[in-house]
Write a protein that holds these residues in place. Sequence first.
Motif, mmCIF file in Angstrom:
data_model
loop_
_atom_site.group_PDB
_atom_site.id
_atom_site.type_symbol
_atom_site.label_atom_id
_atom_site.label_comp_id
_atom_site.label_asym_id
_atom_site.label_seq_id
_atom_site.Cartn_x
_atom_site.Cartn_y
_atom_site.Cartn_z
ATOM 1 N N VAL A 170 -24.053 -72.817 86.796
ATOM 2 C CA VAL A 170 -24.334 -72.284 85.461
ATOM 3 C C VAL A 170 -25.597 -72.974 84.954
ATOM 4 C CG1 VAL A 170 -23.486 -71.899 83.125
ATOM 5 C CG2 VAL A 170 -21.874 -71.927 85.054
ATOM 6 N N VAL A 171 -26.621 -72.171 84.649
ATOM 7 C CA VAL A 171 -27.951 -72.671 84.320
ATOM 8 C C VAL A 171 -28.246 -72.417 82.843
ATOM 9 C CG1 VAL A 171 -30.409 -72.485 84.907
ATOM 10 C CG2 VAL A 171 -28.679 -72.189 86.683
ATOM 11 N N GLU A 172 -29.001 -73.316 82.254
ATOM 12 C CA GLU A 172 -29.376 -73.200 80.839
ATOM 13 C C GLU A 172 -30.285 -71.994 80.615
ATOM 14 O OE1 GLU A 172 -30.714 -76.526 77.677
ATOM 15 O OE2 GLU A 172 -32.162 -76.141 79.255
ATOM 16 N N ASP A 173 -30.098 -71.319 79.493
ATOM 17 C CA ASP A 173 -30.983 -70.225 79.077
ATOM 18 C C ASP A 173 -32.298 -70.792 78.549
ATOM 19 O OD1 ASP A 173 -29.330 -67.615 79.192
ATOM 20 O OD2 ASP A 173 -27.949 -69.081 78.321
ATOM 21 N N PRO A 174 -33.355 -69.957 78.578
ATOM 22 C CA PRO A 174 -33.398 -68.575 79.056
ATOM 23 C C PRO A 174 -33.599 -68.510 80.570
ATOM 24 C CG PRO A 174 -35.539 -69.188 78.206
ATOM 25 C CD PRO A 174 -34.626 -70.370 77.955
ATOM 26 N N LEU A 208 -14.757 -78.259 88.628
ATOM 27 C CA LEU A 208 -16.020 -78.824 88.172
ATOM 28 C C LEU A 208 -16.482 -79.958 89.094
ATOM 29 C CD1 LEU A 208 -18.142 -78.692 85.871
ATOM 30 C CD2 LEU A 208 -16.806 -80.478 84.713
ATOM 31 N N LEU A 209 -17.738 -79.863 89.527
ATOM 32 C CA LEU A 209 -18.341 -80.893 90.376
ATOM 33 C C LEU A 209 -19.407 -81.695 89.642
ATOM 34 C CD1 LEU A 209 -18.922 -78.683 93.555
ATOM 35 C CD2 LEU A 209 -17.060 -80.318 93.213
ATOM 36 N N VAL A 210 -20.218 -80.990 88.839
ATOM 37 C CA VAL A 210 -21.369 -81.593 88.159
ATOM 38 C C VAL A 210 -21.441 -81.028 86.750
ATOM 39 C CG1 VAL A 210 -23.900 -81.660 88.093
ATOM 40 C CG2 VAL A 210 -22.710 -81.977 90.266
ATOM 41 N N ASP A 241 -17.763 -78.747 81.600
ATOM 42 C CA ASP A 241 -17.117 -77.441 81.751
ATOM 43 C C ASP A 241 -17.589 -76.490 80.646
ATOM 44 O OD1 ASP A 241 -15.471 -75.354 82.419
ATOM 45 O OD2 ASP A 241 -13.617 -76.521 82.390
ATOM 46 N N VAL A 242 -18.156 -75.369 81.039
ATOM 47 C CA VAL A 242 -18.751 -74.438 80.081
ATOM 48 C C VAL A 242 -18.010 -73.104 80.056
ATOM 49 C CG1 VAL A 242 -21.047 -75.460 80.200
ATOM 50 C CG2 VAL A 242 -20.423 -73.645 81.815
ATOM 51 N N ARG A 243 -16.792 -73.060 80.570
ATOM 52 C CA ARG A 243 -16.089 -71.777 80.694
ATOM 53 C C ARG A 243 -15.405 -71.325 79.411
ATOM 54 N NH1 ARG A 243 -12.708 -73.272 86.005
ATOM 55 N NH2 ARG A 243 -12.570 -75.208 84.789
#
Length: 293
Positions: free
Chosen positions: A55-59, A119-121, A124-126
């Motif tokens: 999961v990567v930061e926007d934009p 989660l590895l790194v 948690d953003v879910r």
Amino acid sequence: MKAESTEADGEKVLLAAATAFQAALGERLLAAYALGSLAHGGFNPLVSDIDLGLVVEDPLRPDDASLIEFVAQSQKVGGGPLSERLSVFWGTLNRLHASLEGGRFPALDRLDLLENGRLLVGADVRRGMPRPSAVELIVAGAEFAVEFLAGVQWAASGGQSGLGSMQAARDDAVDEVRRPELLIVAGVRRLTKLVLFPVRFMFTAATGRVGTNALAVEWYLTRNAAPSKRLVRAALAWRMAEPIDDDAVADLLREGMVPLYVYYIDDHVARLNGLGKVELARAFMEWRARLEA
């Protein structure tokens, strides 16, 4: 390599890849998750993929796709045992929360992220991430099947990235289903995938769950009209121990492979037509015609 140590080798590949992406993306990498059998159980070094979700930061940046593919390929080539099994899924946080296109995180894998992601790194953003709809799950599975199993050209072909562990099917893909000797030569990993993929896609379409191979097979064996149950049961066992009698395997494939695929295709043609996905259903019908030619 001892069986008890090879799952640890899979974990090493996963953690090495997560670390490499952390170095490449820096603070833009919000989270990295183990997916698939290394997250929900059932990993077997004989056949299993190594699935990583980012999961990567926007934009979303123009070079994100090329950077992520470069790191993934570097890990596949330069990693340890099982590294060629690495499959990378990724998307920005906003796109995952809004189920928008961009990156590579099909509906089936987003559901796996929500249900099983480890989660590895990062953090948690879910929380608040929507579950894929039943329609998204059916369509995603069907699109994968057309591109990676059928070798049939259709309007949306080519939408998958090269970040996975499988190559797109060629025009002669139906030969593997129709000719047991080809599938046996391809090896147990390819063999079990081609038998069990239709079972898993039907399981997900019917239940809305990702599930393990074992759960999907258990579900399939309860279906009164389902054909090829001996083959499906055997393929699940082959994931744990490679078959040694090629003649017996060939007999099972010859008896059950085409009926299994015809049953799966008919199931999905009805579902896709019911959803108004006419072009995709037509690709499935072309696939059926090739199998029975």
